[in-house]
Design a protein around this motif. Structure first.
Motif, PDB file in Angstrom:
ATOM      1  N   LEU A  45     -12.114  89.178  42.628  1.00 43.61           N
ATOM      2  CA  LEU A  45     -12.195  89.528  43.838  1.00 43.61           C
ATOM      3  C   LEU A  45     -13.864  90.332  44.176  1.00 43.61           C
ATOM      4  O   LEU A  45     -14.217  89.745  45.324  1.00 43.61           O
ATOM      5  CB  LEU A  45     -11.295  90.836  44.093  1.00 43.61           C
ATOM      6  CG  LEU A  45     -11.399  91.349  45.414  1.00 43.61           C
ATOM      7  CD1 LEU A  45     -10.980  90.544  46.571  1.00 43.61           C
ATOM      8  CD2 LEU A  45     -10.562  92.667  45.378  1.00 43.61           C
ATOM      9  N   LEU A  49     -16.484  88.733  47.046  1.00 37.42           N
ATOM     10  CA  LEU A  49     -16.857  89.560  47.938  1.00 37.42           C
ATOM     11  C   LEU A  49     -18.434  89.847  47.860  1.00 37.42           C
ATOM     12  O   LEU A  49     -19.121  89.979  49.056  1.00 37.42           O
ATOM     13  CB  LEU A  49     -16.248  91.042  47.933  1.00 37.42           C
ATOM     14  CG  LEU A  49     -14.798  90.868  48.381  1.00 37.42           C
ATOM     15  CD1 LEU A  49     -13.991  92.332  48.093  1.00 37.42           C
ATOM     16  CD2 LEU A  49     -14.739  90.501  49.817  1.00 37.42           C
ATOM     17  N   SER A 135     -18.484  81.316  47.151  1.00 33.51           N
ATOM     18  CA  SER A 135     -18.006  82.645  46.954  1.00 33.51           C
ATOM     19  C   SER A 135     -16.633  82.503  46.470  1.00 33.51           C
ATOM     20  O   SER A 135     -16.215  83.186  45.473  1.00 33.51           O
ATOM     21  CB  SER A 135     -17.876  83.403  48.108  1.00 33.51           C
ATOM     22  OG  SER A 135     -19.291  83.947  48.354  1.00 33.51           O
TER      23      SER A 135
END
Length: 186
Positions: A45, A49, A135
């Motif tokens: 995660l 981010l 990403s």
């Protein structure tokens, strides 16, 4: 920037998280499914981010440094990769007395292993690379590498952790040279 480059960057960025996961597993902190999930999920995660955050920060700076963007990307990747190599060669690893898969320790480790991804996101903005696909790849690859490292750590112990960090740093340095060469030879 092609999919192969993005995948190599993801591998390089995931090395820190994998090294931490390997060490946590070898130390016995990833002994149950919840700890394994917490480590791999949080690392993935944050690695997803931070490039996004870096990219948005980079868009604001783009007007000022567009002519030098390839040099900035090269220098950022060299610094990040060099730091990873130096850290990997350090014979005195940091010791954590607390379970790294819980609470603020987990958050701090997630941030620490993702700072490099912030610099990569900034580099992507300067190079005009869209951020969402890279990403996602970085986050998924990091989660997968963390899962694999936990499994390996259970069997091999902590001795491979630093080597993985060195390899990650070398990959980032190589990508930095490639970006510079492509721009200079274009």
């Amino acid at each position: 920037m092609g999919a192969a480059d993005i995948f190599l960057i993801a591998l390089g960025l995931g090395m820190d998280a994998a090294a931490v996961s390997l060490a946590a597993s070898a130390a016995g902190y990833a002994g149950n499914a919840r700890a394994v999930f917490r480590l791999s999920f949080h690392f993935g995660l944050f690695q997803f981010l931070f490039p996004v955050l870096g990219w948005f920060l980079g868009l604001g700076l783009l007007v000022f440094i567009q002519a030098f963007s390839h040099w900035v990307a090269f220098l950022l990747l060299m610094v990040v990769g060099g730091r990873m190599v130096i850290s990997g060669l350090d014979p005195n690893p940091e010791s954590h007395g607390k379970d790294p898969s819980r609470g603020m320790t987990m958050v701090m480790l997630s941030i620490a292993v993702s700072i490099d991804a912030l610099a990569v996101g900034l580099s992507f903005a300067m190079l005009g690379v869209a951020i969402w696909f890279p990403s996602i790849v970085i986050g998924v690859v990091t989660s997968g590498m963390s899962l694999l490292a936990i499994r390996i750590g259970r069997h091999l112990g902590a001795m491979l952790g630093k080597r993985m960090e060195i390899v990650g740093g070398v990959v980032l340095i190589g990508i930095g040279f490639r970006i510079l060469l492509v721009q200079l030879l274009a």
